[in-house]
Design an enzyme around this catalytic site. Structure first.
Site, short mmCIF file in Angstrom:
data_model
loop_
_atom_site.label_atom_id
_atom_site.label_comp_id
_atom_site.label_asym_id
_atom_site.label_seq_id
_atom_site.Cartn_x
_atom_site.Cartn_y
_atom_site.Cartn_z
N ASP A 153 0.56 -0.80 0.28
CA ASP A 153 0.10 0.26 -0.03
C ASP A 153 0.89 1.57 -0.04
O ASP A 153 0.26 2.22 0.65
CB ASP A 153 -0.88 -0.01 1.49
N GLU A 159 -4.73 -1.03 -1.52
CA GLU A 159 -6.03 -1.22 -0.95
C GLU A 159 -6.86 0.00 -1.68
O GLU A 159 -6.68 0.89 -1.80
CB GLU A 159 -5.82 -0.20 0.39
N LYS A 191 -6.73 -5.23 -3.22
CA LYS A 191 -7.29 -5.60 -2.54
C LYS A 191 -8.23 -4.93 -1.21
O LYS A 191 -7.91 -3.21 -1.32
CB LYS A 191 -6.17 -5.99 -0.41
N VAL A 249 3.28 0.34 4.38
CA VAL A 249 2.16 0.43 5.42
C VAL A 249 0.68 0.52 5.07
O VAL A 249 0.63 0.02 4.22
CB VAL A 249 2.14 2.57 4.84
N THR A 250 -0.04 0.71 6.53
CA THR A 250 1.09 0.99 7.97
C THR A 250 1.41 -0.22 8.57
O THR A 250 0.52 -0.69 8.99
CB THR A 250 0.33 2.10 8.37
N CYS A 302 -2.45 -2.48 7.64
CA CYS A 302 -1.74 -2.91 7.12
C CYS A 302 -0.62 -4.09 6.86
O CYS A 302 -1.03 -5.76 6.48
CB CYS A 302 -2.26 -2.50 5.50
#
Ligand code: TIU
Length: 225
Positions: free
Chosen positions: A29, A77, A134, A162-163, A167
């Site tokens: 991410d 994400e 995702k 991150v973070t 995640c």
């Protein structure tokens, strides 16, 4: 280095032994919505500068993985433009005036295809590197990540991004339960909260490495060299 070599990295709680051919770099991410001013992360009230220090060490690790022609995967994400994969609970959580799917400064927040949802230019994926979209915090939930890793014979993961406590930790726990060994370079993961950065890493390596190992990217780069 030969792809059949076993490499040992100084790590906690003890050294991480890995076979490069079976070890992927999984970058979680590193999206504009989380790292750049005006995105989802900042909208939640967070200081994005806390995450930006991870960009440079990730660039170095990514360059090393590419040079050695090892497996690299990226995650993002986000949600479908019609938001059909966005749980109502996730949409309304936080009671923010602006939430996932609403227009933001970099397009609709955390929506696939929007500029803010994409990976930062500094770490942009090559065409040959799978990108896992995702809908949740964990990279295994509702994705084909496990199948892709199995098809490539990957059993070990270097997890960055991150973070740290959200995640990254969720993904490591999902990976651990599926039988993967995970190593986390502390300088390549970031949290908006210094205390969560510290404890997020502690939780991984406690109890003899209950979820995995923690090291520093310099140790991984030294071991690969
Ligand atoms: N808010 C926060 O810390 N993280 C997320 O919402 N997503 C990820 O961690 N990628």
């Amino acid at each position: 280095m030969h792809n059949t070599d076993i490499i040992s990295v100084n790590a906690e709680p003890y050294s991480f032994e890995f076979s490069p051919k079976h070890c992927a770099l999984l970058i979680i991410d590193m999206q504009r919505d989380f790292l750049e001013p005006g995105g989802f992360g900042e909208m939640l009230g967070n200081d994005v500068s806390q995450l930006r220090r991870t960009i440079e060490p990730n660039q170095k690790l990514l360059a090393a993985w590419r040079t050695q022609q090892l497996t690299v995967l990226h995650t993002r994400e986000g949600h479908r433009p019609d938001l059909s994969d966005l749980p109502p609970a996730k949409k309304i959580r936080g009671r923010s005036k602006t939430s996932i799917g609403d227009p933001g400064p970099m397009g609709r927040i955390l929506v696939r295809g929007e500029i803010g949802h994409d990976i930062i230019p500094e770490l942009y994926p090559l065409k040959t590197e799978p990108v896992i979209d995702k809908p949740g915090k964990g990279a295994f939930f509702a994705t084909d990540l496990h199948a892709i890793l199995q098809n490539r014979g990957i059993t070990q993961l270097i997890v960055t991004g991150v973070t740290t406590e959200v995640c990254v930790n969720t993904t490591i726990r999902e990976a651990n339960d599926r039988g993967y060994d995970c190593l986390v370079p502390s300088d390549c993961v970031g949290s908006y909260f210094p205390e969560f950065q510290k404890m997020g890493l502690e939780m991984i390596k406690a109890q003899g490495g209950i979820f995995g190992w923690v090291s520093h990217s310099r140790e991984i780069l030294a071991a690969l060299a």
